[in-house]
Design an enzyme around this catalytic site. Structure first.
Site, mmCIF file in Angstrom:
data_model
loop_
_atom_site.group_PDB
_atom_site.id
_atom_site.type_symbol
_atom_site.label_atom_id
_atom_site.label_comp_id
_atom_site.label_asym_id
_atom_site.label_seq_id
_atom_site.Cartn_x
_atom_site.Cartn_y
_atom_site.Cartn_z
ATOM 1 N N LYS A 20 0.846 -1.197 0.000
ATOM 2 C CA LYS A 20 0.000 0.000 0.000
ATOM 3 C C LYS A 20 0.880 1.245 0.000
ATOM 4 O O LYS A 20 2.014 1.197 0.477
ATOM 5 C CB LYS A 20 -0.851 0.025 1.281
ATOM 6 C CG LYS A 20 -1.992 -0.963 1.300
ATOM 7 C CD LYS A 20 -2.812 -0.812 2.572
ATOM 8 C CE LYS A 20 -3.979 -1.780 2.594
ATOM 9 N NZ LYS A 20 -4.988 -1.529 1.547
ATOM 10 N N ARG A 23 -10.532 -11.349 1.492
ATOM 11 C CA ARG A 23 -11.362 -12.387 0.861
ATOM 12 C C ARG A 23 -10.667 -13.740 0.898
ATOM 13 O O ARG A 23 -11.331 -14.786 0.901
ATOM 14 C CB ARG A 23 -11.733 -11.947 -0.565
ATOM 15 C CG ARG A 23 -10.561 -11.720 -1.465
ATOM 16 C CD ARG A 23 -10.911 -10.875 -2.687
ATOM 17 N NE ARG A 23 -10.973 -9.437 -2.408
ATOM 18 C CZ ARG A 23 -11.261 -8.510 -3.302
ATOM 19 N NH1 ARG A 23 -11.533 -8.852 -4.561
ATOM 20 N NH2 ARG A 23 -11.286 -7.237 -2.974
HETATM 21 N N1 BES Z 1 -8.309 -3.692 4.347
HETATM 22 C C1 BES Z 1 -8.387 -3.250 3.009
HETATM 23 C C2 BES Z 1 -9.664 -2.466 2.726
HETATM 24 C C3 BES Z 1 -9.692 -1.056 3.273
HETATM 25 C C4 BES Z 1 -8.926 -0.059 2.702
HETATM 26 C C5 BES Z 1 -10.534 -0.749 4.316
HETATM 27 C C6 BES Z 1 -8.987 1.235 3.190
HETATM 28 C C7 BES Z 1 -10.616 0.541 4.793
HETATM 29 C C8 BES Z 1 -9.824 1.533 4.234
HETATM 30 C C9 BES Z 1 -8.394 -4.458 2.063
HETATM 31 O O1 BES Z 1 -7.615 -5.521 2.467
HETATM 32 C C10 BES Z 1 -7.828 -3.974 0.768
HETATM 33 O O2 BES Z 1 -6.676 -3.642 0.736
HETATM 34 N N2 BES Z 1 -8.652 -3.968 -0.272
HETATM 35 C C11 BES Z 1 -8.241 -3.490 -1.538
HETATM 36 C C12 BES Z 1 -8.817 -4.407 -2.585
HETATM 37 C C13 BES Z 1 -8.261 -4.168 -3.972
HETATM 38 C C14 BES Z 1 -6.807 -4.567 -4.021
HETATM 39 C C15 BES Z 1 -9.075 -4.966 -4.965
HETATM 40 C C16 BES Z 1 -8.768 -2.074 -1.703
HETATM 41 O O3 BES Z 1 -9.875 -1.788 -1.230
HETATM 42 O O4 BES Z 1 -8.045 -1.251 -2.247
HETATM 43 MN MN MN Z 2 -5.598 -5.330 1.807
#
Ligand code: BES
Ligand code: MN
Ligand code: ZN
Length: 508
Positions: free
Chosen positions: A280, A354
């Protein structure tokens, strides 16, 4: 905080602080009027002089009110009588709680439960009061070396009810909301813990400690070797880059009839989500310590209903992992076989929620559940779609959708349904495995993630709550919210009421 209910006239209360409402413009609520006639119209005079308009957010603290038995009177603005709705009442109560805490009174008697709110009964207003007070007074200072405790903290709140007839119902409402508030506080405390301390192992210990408090609760911790042996390779793929071992935490509560199928709550427990190799960006990454708030809400809900000793069978499943990059970490392009036998091409290691949930859902099949509800901070896309007020709700079973919507409405812990149509499924096609873990574009990301999970939830009634926008607050008030503990506890309370109705019907 201790809460009690009482019926009686406001002018007769020997209390440290009497709380009375004032409507806009400068009109006393009925209990305030009653108090006022006992003290010679002192309050009415104040209002006529223009000292308090009665707007929401306003308040006025009075000492030495003539003829009064109480030490102080706190007048609270309630806005226009006909405009009081859920939101406004919550606003009034939050303001009251904050004011009370600053006053230095250790006790208060509150006459705000008779404010009329459309479609809401006394029990609901009592619950909102208790939740608003606990919310306003919550601090997470376990890790601060200097705690700013008020010199004389508020300890006891007495809630007035109109008459003696209302007392039993009001006392039940107090019991329920005290249990929910304790569950919310527990979930907040877990969520706010820093990720160096809140690891999968520590989370498992918290579950064990909870079971130590409630003999009706049984905990089992499944270790990596067992997960490996079972074939939970999607789950294990997520923690490969971490020095912290994965755990699958299982909680069992069996206080319902032996033949009653269990309700299963599944909580995403990513104790820190760096994104893994699909790292990230740095900004705000600290907030990914909240990526275990689904798990925290399951533990908080268990605390709430175990305290209420609900006659139900409930199982909690918490896949707990840390998502880190590292020499052994899963790479984009890796293919794993899930517990269901379906293969998954992991195109993005940041779509890890997921992966741990799909294996946990398959594992839940063994318990022949009445319903499975998973709770997960799953997608940033859910925040884009719905903002930060409702949880995203998905389900493969309309009656379950309806039950959750009803519970959400009653608990004031809102949901909004999003579709799970098959039209979205093809976005997960992979050239190399049964499916990919992400789509090739960002369209409908919250729905795509839910559609991925749906492939592992075909054998039971299932709902998914995406709490990415609701589990914590960002900005100045950064911190876990403890949601959806109120919703889940209400859902279980409703299941008890439903079982009672079914028994009645069977008896006739
Ligand atoms: N934990 C995150 C989702 C999230 C991000 C919750 C920011 C709250 C604030 C999850 O694991 C994630 O990283 N999801 C990705 C999915 C994408 C790679 C398809 C996302 O939401 O960017
Ligand atoms: Mn994630
Ligand atoms: Zn995550």
């Amino acid at each position: 905080m201790e809460f009690t209910v009482k019926s009686g006239n406001p002018e007769k209360q020997r209390t440290a602080c009497l709380v009375l409402g004032v409507y806009e413009s400068r009109r006393l609520t009925p209990p305030a009027e009653q108090f006022d006639s006992a003290c010679g119209g002192y309050l009415g005079n104040l209002l006529r002089r223009g000292d308090l308009e009665g707007k929401p957010g306003q308040s006025l603290l009075l000492f030495n009110v003539p003829e009064a038995l109480c030490e102080r009177v706190l007048l609270v603005g309630c806005g226009r009588e006909r405009e009081i709705d859920d939101r406004r009442l919550r606003q009034i109560l939050t303001h009251t709680a904050t004011a009370l805490n600053d006053i230095g009174a250790t006790e208060a008697t509150v006459y705000l439960t008779d404010l009329a709110v459309k479609g809401r009964d006394l029990g609901w207003k009592i619950r909102q009061t208790i939740e608003a007070v606990e919310e306003a007074l919550y601090r997470f200072d376990a890790l601060k070396s200097k705690k700013d405790m008020p010199r004389r903290p508020l300890r006891r709140i007495i809630l007035s009810v109109p008459g003696r007839r209302e007392l039993p119902g009001a006392e039940q409402a107090v019991r329920e909301s005290a249990a929910i508030a304790a569950g919310v506080k527990f979930a907040k405390d877990l969520g706010n813990m820093p990720p160096n301390l809140c690891t999968p192992t520590w989370l498992a210990e918290q579950a064990q400690a909870l079971a130590g408090e409630f003999p009706t609760l049984h905990v089992q911790i499944l270790e990596e070797a067992e997960l490996e042996q079972m074939g939970m390779h999607a789950l294990l793929a997520v923690s490969r880059g971490s020095a912290q071992p994965a755990k699958l935490i299982r909680l069992d509560y069996r206080q319902g009839p032996a033949k009653q199928k269990p309700h299963i709550l599944v909580g995403k427990g990513v104790t820190f989500d760096t994104g893994g190799i699909s790292l990230k960006p740095g900004e705000g990454m600290d907030e990914m310590k909240f990526d275990m708030c689904g798990a925290a809400s399951v533990l908080g809900t268990f605390r709430a209903f175990a305290e209420l000793q609900l006659p139900l069978n409930v199982t909690g499943l918490i896949p707990a992992v840390e998502n880190m990059p590292g020499g052994r970490a899963t790479r984009p392009g890796d293919i794993v076989t899930s517990l269901s036998g379906q293969t998954v091409e992991i195109l993005n290691t940041d779509a890890e929620g997921r992966l741990i949930l799909c294996d946990t859902l398959t594992y839940a099949e063994r318990d022949e559940p009445a319903a499975v509800i998973d709770i997960a901070t799953l997608t940033g896309a859910c925040i884009i779609a719905l903002g930060r007020h409702p949880h995203g709700l998905f389900s493969n079973h309309p009656p379950l959708t309806h039950a959750l919507q009803t519970a959400a409405q009653a608990a004031g812990d809102r949901v909004w349904e999003l579709p799970l149509w098959d039209d979205y499924q093809e976005a997960l096609d992979s050239n190399f495995a049964d499916m990919a873990n992400i789509a090739s574009n960002r369209d409908g990301g919250a729905i795509i993630a839910a559609c991925f999970l749906a492939r592992f939830a075909k054998k039971f009634h299932w709902a998914h709550l995406d709490i990415a926008g609701t589990a914590w607050k960002t900005g100045k008030a950064k911190g876990a919210t403890g949601r959806p503990v109120p919703l889940l506890t209400q859902y279980l309370l409703d299941r008890v009421a439903e079982a009672d109705r079914d028994d009645d019907r069977a008896a006739h």
